[in-house]
Scaffold this motif. Structure first.
Motif, short mmCIF file in Angstrom:
data_model
loop_
_atom_site.label_atom_id
_atom_site.label_comp_id
_atom_site.label_asym_id
_atom_site.label_seq_id
_atom_site.Cartn_x
_atom_site.Cartn_y
_atom_site.Cartn_z
N UNK A 1 -8.12 43.13 13.41
CA UNK A 1 -8.08 43.67 14.98
C UNK A 1 -9.80 44.54 16.09
N UNK B 1 -11.69 41.13 14.81
CA UNK B 1 -11.92 39.89 15.55
C UNK B 1 -11.26 39.54 16.84
N UNK B 2 -9.97 40.09 16.96
CA UNK B 2 -9.08 40.80 18.33
C UNK B 2 -9.20 40.30 19.33
N UNK C 1 -12.31 40.83 19.92
CA UNK C 1 -13.92 39.91 20.70
C UNK C 1 -12.82 39.24 22.32
N UNK C 2 -11.89 39.33 21.67
CA UNK C 2 -11.16 37.83 22.40
C UNK C 2 -10.31 38.75 23.88
N UNK D 1 -8.15 37.23 7.61
CA UNK D 1 -7.83 36.22 8.53
C UNK D 1 -9.76 36.11 8.19
N UNK E 1 -11.75 33.32 10.19
CA UNK E 1 -12.47 32.84 10.93
C UNK E 1 -14.06 32.42 11.20
N UNK F 1 -14.20 30.42 25.16
CA UNK F 1 -12.93 30.81 23.85
C UNK F 1 -13.17 32.19 24.49
N UNK F 2 -13.84 33.00 25.48
CA UNK F 2 -13.12 34.61 26.11
C UNK F 2 -12.71 34.58 27.75
N UNK G 1 -7.15 33.99 27.27
CA UNK G 1 -6.63 34.18 27.06
C UNK G 1 -6.48 35.83 28.29
N UNK H 1 -2.57 41.47 13.25
CA UNK H 1 -3.65 41.12 14.51
C UNK H 1 -4.22 39.84 14.10
N UNK H 2 -5.28 39.63 15.10
CA UNK H 2 -5.28 38.12 14.85
C UNK H 2 -5.27 36.78 15.09
N UNK I 1 -5.02 36.43 19.14
CA UNK I 1 -5.71 36.16 20.00
C UNK I 1 -7.07 35.86 19.26
N UNK I 2 -8.24 36.15 18.44
CA UNK I 2 -9.16 35.97 17.51
C UNK I 2 -9.42 34.72 16.99
N UNK J 1 -9.57 33.05 20.95
CA UNK J 1 -10.88 32.35 21.24
C UNK J 1 -11.72 31.80 20.77
#
Lengths: 266, 244
Positions: free
Chosen positions: A191, A193-194, A196-197, B160, B164, B190-191, B194, B223-224, B226-227, B230
């Motif tokens: 969560x 890490x997500x 951040x994006x 994850x 990362x 990266x930002x 999305x 989750x993860x 999106x990480x 980015x």
């Protein structure tokens, strides 16, 4: 209600068109895979279609409103605050980071405020709350992320003022994140890490980018093209740190409470 | 029906609360710090009404449309058990939603201007256009690859942080070799990839997959995505900058 029809005819129509253009590839991909691979009509199709229309209209209204009410003011403000005249800086003198205190304050405040209103963060926080069975409150997560963005954007403006290299800061951020992942509870890591994006999206990017470009173009020796970038990167790394930090604080408080209540027992 | 109206009023209240901080910050800096009057109060109030209404509608639409379809498709694909199709779906979703993203188009345009000014490419409109186009394709491919990797991680259930942290090490080591003028843009890319519609859909996809596959926990594994999305653009854009 006359103003609503007035808006409907002009900017709103264009924004709906632009948003629809955004949604179109998604709808096409979903439709193709639904029709060719899954080959089954999804349940509650009518409700889903209405939901997509809500998202489309809602996002368009949101963007039109922001463009009407907040973005022009926020961008003008970013320009005025970075103006050497306002900051009382004598042109030609060396740049002193302490002259820019209002800029850091504005960066932190606007970073926090725009993140709280960020629709994609609301979506992820709602889903997390749902999946965790309300153990992870959506609003708490959003506050934790917003604090991270506030610190990140403030440090980012400091970097532009001092002209120090961007990779150094990002690397330092990465090292902190890596150290934190050893201590933080496992369930928060994906969560964090997500988050951040998702922080840097519709609301945050335009205002923060204006701030970066404004700063880089008024400070002697900075190029808006090279130094103006990088604020978004700060706003993506620091929320990871703040969300992991939030989890560490919550765990620590819980452990302390448990400890205290044990001592209270006769 | 009245229950739905009541719920929507609740959403409106929530949106108004979400907007509060921005209004306060802008008002404070305008009145106290810059000491200037507000231009066009009517327009601001009108805009704020639109923003609050729009945000409430968006949240309502999320729960009705984007979340259910994302989860339903993830579950249907997982039950079909066709790994190539699932990965193809992930790639298509990542590539398709990114390639037309307006924020990305704006960023690659600026990147081309910088590359032209720095002498990395010929400073002509034609060279800049082709540079911007291929940079855009690069970012879109990188997001597609990110979702493929992310979905694969959910399937195998690896933690994850290994991915990362590995990605971070790659980013840092490539930074040393990338041309300095591309680094800022790469880090920012990266930002921006999305978008507001992609995020809920991709989140629902991850959670849907993790809740269907036996032995996966939706919170730990869902989750993860999106990480990943980015992180990969930073790596791909710097490599692009080295090759271009």
């Amino acid at each position: 209600m006359a103003f609503l029809t007035e808006i409907a005819q002009t900017v709103f129509a264009q924004t709906v068109y632009a948003t629809a253009y955004d949604v179109l590839p998604i709808v096409v991909i979903l439709f193709v895979f639904q029709a060719l691979v899954i080959r089954k009509k999804p349940a509650h199709l009518k409700r889903i279609v209405i939901g997509f229309v809500y998202v489309l209209v809602g996002l368009s209204l949101f963007l039109v409103g922001l463009n009407e009410a907040l973005f022009p003011l926020g961008k003008t403000m970013a320009r005025q605050l970075t103006d050497p005249g306002f900051l009382g800086i004598v042109t030609g003198s060396d740049v002193d980071w302490a002259d820019y205190l209002w800029v850091y304050a504005f960066a932190a405040a606007i970073g926090f405020a725009t993140t709280i209103a960020e629709p994609s963060l609301i979506a992820v926080a709602l889903k997390a709350q749902d999946v965790s069975g309300w153990a992870m409150k959506a609003f708490d997560l959003r506050i934790a992320v917003a604090v991270g963005v506030a610190i990140g954007v403030a440090v980012g403006t400091y970097r532009i003022v001092t002209g120090t290299p961007l990779p150094l800061y990002i690397m330092a951020g990465y090292v902190i994140v890596i150290l934190q992942t050893f201590v933080a509870s496992k369930k928060i890591i994906p969560l964090a890490f997500d988050s951040g994006g998702v922080t840097t999206s519709t609301v945050t990017v335009p205002v923060v980018a204006a701030l970066g470009l404004g700063l880089a173009s008024t400070i002697p020796g900075r190029s808006p093209l090279i130094d103006g970038f990088g604020l978004i990167a700060f706003a993506s790394v620091f929320p990871i740190i703040s969300v992991l930090g939030y989890d560490m604080i919550v765990t620590w408080l819980r452990r302390r409470d448990k400890h205290d209540s044990k001592e209270d027992m006769p | 029906m009245s229950k739905q109206i009541y719920r929507f009023l609740g959403l409106l209240g929530g949106s108004a609360r979400d907007l509060g901080p921005i209004v306060l910050v802008i008002a404070f800096f305008q009145i106290v710090v810059l000491q200037q009057p507000f231009p066009d109060i009517g327009g601001i109030v009108r805009g704020l009404i639109c923003v609050v209404l729009g945000l409430a509608l968006f949240v309502q639409g999320l729960e009705m449309g984007l979340f259910p379809i994302g989860e339903a498709m993830a579950q249907a694909m997982a039950r079909k058990g066709s790994l190539p199709m699932l990965l193809l779906f992930a790639f298509a979703l990542g590539f398709g939603t990114t390639v037309a993203e307006p924020a990305l188009i704006a960023v690659v345009g600026e990147a081309a201007t910088i590359a032209g000014a720095a002498g990395a490419i010929a400073d002509t409109a034609e060279a800049r256009e082709s540079y911007a186009f291929w940079l855009r394709i690069t970012v879109a491919v990188s997001v597609g690859v990110a979702l493929v990797l992310g979905v694969f991680r959910i399937l195998v259930g690896w933690p994850i942080q290994y991915f990362i942290i590995g990605g971070y090490i790659l980013v840092i080591s490539i930074t040393a070799f990338a041309p300095p003028e591309i680094v800022g843009i790469a880090y920012d890319s990266g930002g921006v990839t999305t978008s507001t519609i992609t995020v809920p859909l991709v989140t629902a996809l991850g959670v849907g997959l993790a809740s269907t596959i036996r032995g996966r926990n939706p919170l730990l594994d869902g989750f993860g995505l999106i990480a990943f999305a980015s992180l990969t653009p930073m790596i791909f854009v710097m490599i692009f900058g080295m090759l271009a």
